[in-house]
Write a protein that holds these residues in place. Sequence first.
Motif, mmCIF file in Angstrom:
data_model
loop_
_atom_site.group_PDB
_atom_site.id
_atom_site.type_symbol
_atom_site.label_atom_id
_atom_site.label_comp_id
_atom_site.label_asym_id
_atom_site.label_seq_id
_atom_site.Cartn_x
_atom_site.Cartn_y
_atom_site.Cartn_z
ATOM 1 N N MET A 5 -3.451 -1.313 24.501
ATOM 2 C CA MET A 5 -3.039 -0.950 25.843
ATOM 3 C C MET A 5 -1.546 -1.203 25.960
ATOM 4 S SD MET A 5 -4.919 -0.256 28.843
ATOM 5 C CE MET A 5 -6.445 -1.163 28.834
ATOM 6 N N ALA A 6 -0.866 -0.396 26.762
ATOM 7 C CA ALA A 6 0.549 -0.629 27.068
ATOM 8 C C ALA A 6 0.685 -0.759 28.575
ATOM 9 C CB ALA A 6 1.414 0.518 26.559
ATOM 10 N N LEU A 7 1.318 -1.850 28.991
ATOM 11 C CA LEU A 7 1.606 -2.102 30.400
ATOM 12 C C LEU A 7 3.120 -2.031 30.548
ATOM 13 C CD1 LEU A 7 0.704 -2.969 33.260
ATOM 14 C CD2 LEU A 7 0.937 -5.347 32.479
ATOM 15 N N GLY A 8 3.607 -0.917 31.065
ATOM 16 C CA GLY A 8 5.047 -0.699 31.081
ATOM 17 C C GLY A 8 5.544 -0.698 29.647
ATOM 18 N N SER A 9 6.526 -1.532 29.343
ATOM 19 C CA SER A 9 7.082 -1.604 27.990
ATOM 20 C C SER A 9 6.338 -2.605 27.099
ATOM 21 C CB SER A 9 8.558 -2.000 28.057
ATOM 22 O OG SER A 9 8.692 -3.285 28.664
ATOM 23 N N PHE A 10 5.360 -3.321 27.666
ATOM 24 C CA PHE A 10 4.658 -4.356 26.908
ATOM 25 C C PHE A 10 3.437 -3.768 26.216
ATOM 26 C CE2 PHE A 10 1.762 -7.785 26.086
ATOM 27 C CZ PHE A 10 2.590 -8.785 25.610
#
Length: 127
Positions: A5-10
């Motif tokens: 999963m990607a949360l924004g740039s994370f």
Amino acid sequence: MKQQMALGSFIFGLSRNFAYSTLQRKSGGGWTNIDILTSKPKSSQTGQDLQGLIIGGKSMYAQAMDRLDELRALQALRVPLPLVDGIGRNWGLWRINNLTENQSLIIDDGTAMVIDWTVELAEFTHA
């Protein structure tokens, strides 16, 4: 680069040594009860609740501490972030409500050898 999963740039995933092992998703139906003095409560629809996600895992060493600092930096921005899963599905915008870490097996320089962590997200809507 593979990702869970990607949360924004994370990015959550094994490629960054910060994979989650649990994901809990909560969707409320928007029902509430209105107490009635002489009978059962009356059901009332107040509109659909925001969805919530709790993502959790166990990570190791100083790298895990660094990843949690990255998440805290994103949280400090106080802006909604896009959430995209590993197969490319866009989950919309989400806010970081809480980050929790439990450090254990801490060595003499303060580095935690094991960190159990959770990230609590809530769906963001514009109303």
